[in-house]
Enzyme design. Structure first.
Site, mmCIF file in Angstrom:
data_model
loop_
_atom_site.group_PDB
_atom_site.id
_atom_site.type_symbol
_atom_site.label_atom_id
_atom_site.label_comp_id
_atom_site.label_asym_id
_atom_site.label_seq_id
_atom_site.Cartn_x
_atom_site.Cartn_y
_atom_site.Cartn_z
ATOM 1 N N LYS A 1 3.448 6.706 -15.785
ATOM 2 C CA LYS A 1 4.774 6.981 -15.250
ATOM 3 C C LYS A 1 5.368 8.243 -15.858
ATOM 4 O O LYS A 1 4.755 8.881 -16.725
ATOM 5 C CB LYS A 1 5.675 5.766 -15.482
ATOM 6 C CG LYS A 1 5.191 4.506 -14.739
ATOM 7 C CD LYS A 1 6.046 3.298 -15.015
ATOM 8 C CE LYS A 1 7.425 3.432 -14.398
ATOM 9 N NZ LYS A 1 7.362 3.418 -12.911
ATOM 10 N N ASP B 1 7.218 9.107 -5.915
ATOM 11 C CA ASP B 1 8.400 8.395 -6.412
ATOM 12 C C ASP B 1 9.696 9.120 -6.069
ATOM 13 O O ASP B 1 9.866 10.300 -6.387
ATOM 14 C CB ASP B 1 8.292 8.227 -7.934
ATOM 15 C CG ASP B 1 9.348 7.278 -8.474
ATOM 16 O OD1 ASP B 1 9.490 6.176 -7.917
ATOM 17 O OD2 ASP B 1 10.038 7.650 -9.436
ATOM 18 N N LYS C 1 9.282 -6.066 -11.376
ATOM 19 C CA LYS C 1 10.709 -6.394 -11.465
ATOM 20 C C LYS C 1 10.911 -7.849 -11.039
ATOM 21 O O LYS C 1 11.468 -8.159 -9.984
ATOM 22 C CB LYS C 1 11.527 -5.436 -10.616
ATOM 23 C CG LYS C 1 11.456 -3.994 -11.123
ATOM 24 C CD LYS C 1 12.189 -3.034 -10.213
ATOM 25 C CE LYS C 1 12.054 -1.602 -10.707
ATOM 26 N NZ LYS C 1 12.702 -0.624 -9.804
ATOM 27 N N ARG D 1 17.281 -30.920 -8.616
ATOM 28 C CA ARG D 1 17.746 -29.552 -8.801
ATOM 29 C C ARG D 1 16.614 -28.604 -9.188
ATOM 30 O O ARG D 1 16.525 -27.479 -8.678
ATOM 31 C CB ARG D 1 18.867 -29.508 -9.846
ATOM 32 C CG ARG D 1 19.399 -28.122 -10.188
ATOM 33 C CD ARG D 1 19.650 -27.240 -8.970
ATOM 34 N NE ARG D 1 20.413 -27.899 -7.925
ATOM 35 C CZ ARG D 1 20.379 -27.555 -6.638
ATOM 36 N NH1 ARG D 1 19.579 -26.571 -6.241
ATOM 37 N NH2 ARG D 1 21.109 -28.191 -5.753
ATOM 38 N N GLU E 1 2.259 8.576 -11.337
ATOM 39 C CA GLU E 1 3.541 8.754 -10.662
ATOM 40 C C GLU E 1 3.856 10.243 -10.548
ATOM 41 O O GLU E 1 3.744 10.994 -11.524
ATOM 42 C CB GLU E 1 4.635 8.048 -11.458
ATOM 43 C CG GLU E 1 6.029 8.174 -10.873
ATOM 44 C CD GLU E 1 7.065 7.506 -11.761
ATOM 45 O OE1 GLU E 1 7.844 8.241 -12.399
ATOM 46 O OE2 GLU E 1 7.080 6.260 -11.826
#
Length: 280
Positions: free
Chosen positions: A164, A215, A132, A97, A194
């Site tokens: 950002k 963005d 992510k 597994r 950004e």
């Protein structure tokens, strides 16, 4: 991939799954029983993670033989045998597994990346991943992106500067944020900003940076931004880009397209392991 990186990850996964003992296997299978197993593809895709799957078995028994029939980055078809494993049956069953979890997850990422790359192969741009990723598995998942033909964005918060929207808001603007960065960061570190509007693009261009992220822009606005930037710095498209919209985004002329879903929403590639021969 360097085995030193993934060794502890595989150990933790085995410990999580087996715990104190594999109750079922140890109740049924003797210590001396020996088997041959095959891992077979049940869907079309790109393989990734063979060395990691192998380590899931050899950590349980170093005498296990793992013969890869397909290498990472190669395509597989339904019914194709991708690996033959020989050794003590207990190790094969107890490691099954964990080995498949890694192999299916990473192959799914590689497959999704390959499909995305096929959409934009006519354009001069790179598809890149993001942060992510599954906690604890970032290095493996970014490796899988490369096996699918994609490229890696920064690995973490430590290896590149990405200013950002929240950094900009907290600093009081792009210009001030970039100034503060250059006061404290060495010359070897790339700096990306950004932007969400042409006004921000204009401000960013007046600062010493390397990359401008466009963005959540419409493709029309993105095209205008790319023309305004005019190759002075690299351009990266990001935010809400799907497989269906990839071609339109690539056609704007951006250098890079970042896709969080390459890792956070990848569908596992269907693979199975079956015992095909065994003896006591």
């Amino acid at each position: 991939m360097n085995p030193l990186y993934y060794e502890e990850i595989v150990r933790r996964a085995l410990s999580e799954d087996i715990g104190f003992q594999d109750l079922t296997t140890e109740a049924i299978i003797s210590e001396t029983q020996w088997s041959v197993a095959e891992i077979t593809a049940k869907a079309e895709g790109i393989l990734a993670g063979m060395d990691i799957a192998k380590r899931a078995f050899t950590l349980l028994d170093e005498q296990v033989s793992f013969q890869a029939k397909v290498q990472d980055g190669e395509s597989v078809s339904p019914g194709q045998v991708v690996a033959v494993i020989k050794g003590r049956t207990r190790a094969l069953l107890s490691g099954e597994r964990v080995a498949l979890n890694f192999l299916q997850r990473l192959s799914g990422i590689a497959t999704g990346t390959y499909k995305a790359m096929e959409c934009v192969k006519a354009f001069d741009c790179h598809l890149i991943d993001t942060r992510k990723t599954t906690p604890g598995l970032r290095g493996l998942e970014k490796y899988a992106v490369k096996m699918g033909g994609g490229y890696n964005h920064r690995f973490g918060l430590f290896d590149a500067i990405l200013i950002k929207d929240n950094h900009i808001a907290a600093a009081g603007g792009i210009t001030e944020a970039v100034r503060l960065v250059h006061e404290k960061v060495g010359h070897m570190v790339k700096v990306e900003v950004e932007t969400e509007s042409l006004a921000q693009v204009e401000e960013a261009l007046r600062t010493p940076i390397d990359i401008i992220m466009l963005d959540n822009m419409s493709t029309e606005l993105m095209k205008q931004a790319v023309q305004r930037i005019d190759k002075k710095v690299l351009t990266e498209a990001s935010g809400g880009i799907t497989l269906d919209s990839l071609v339109q985004v690539a056609a704007t002329g951006v250098d890079l397209i970042s896709l969080g879903w390459l890792t956070h929403s990848a569908q596992a590639l269907d693979l199975s392991l079956n015992i095909v021969e065994g003896r006591v």
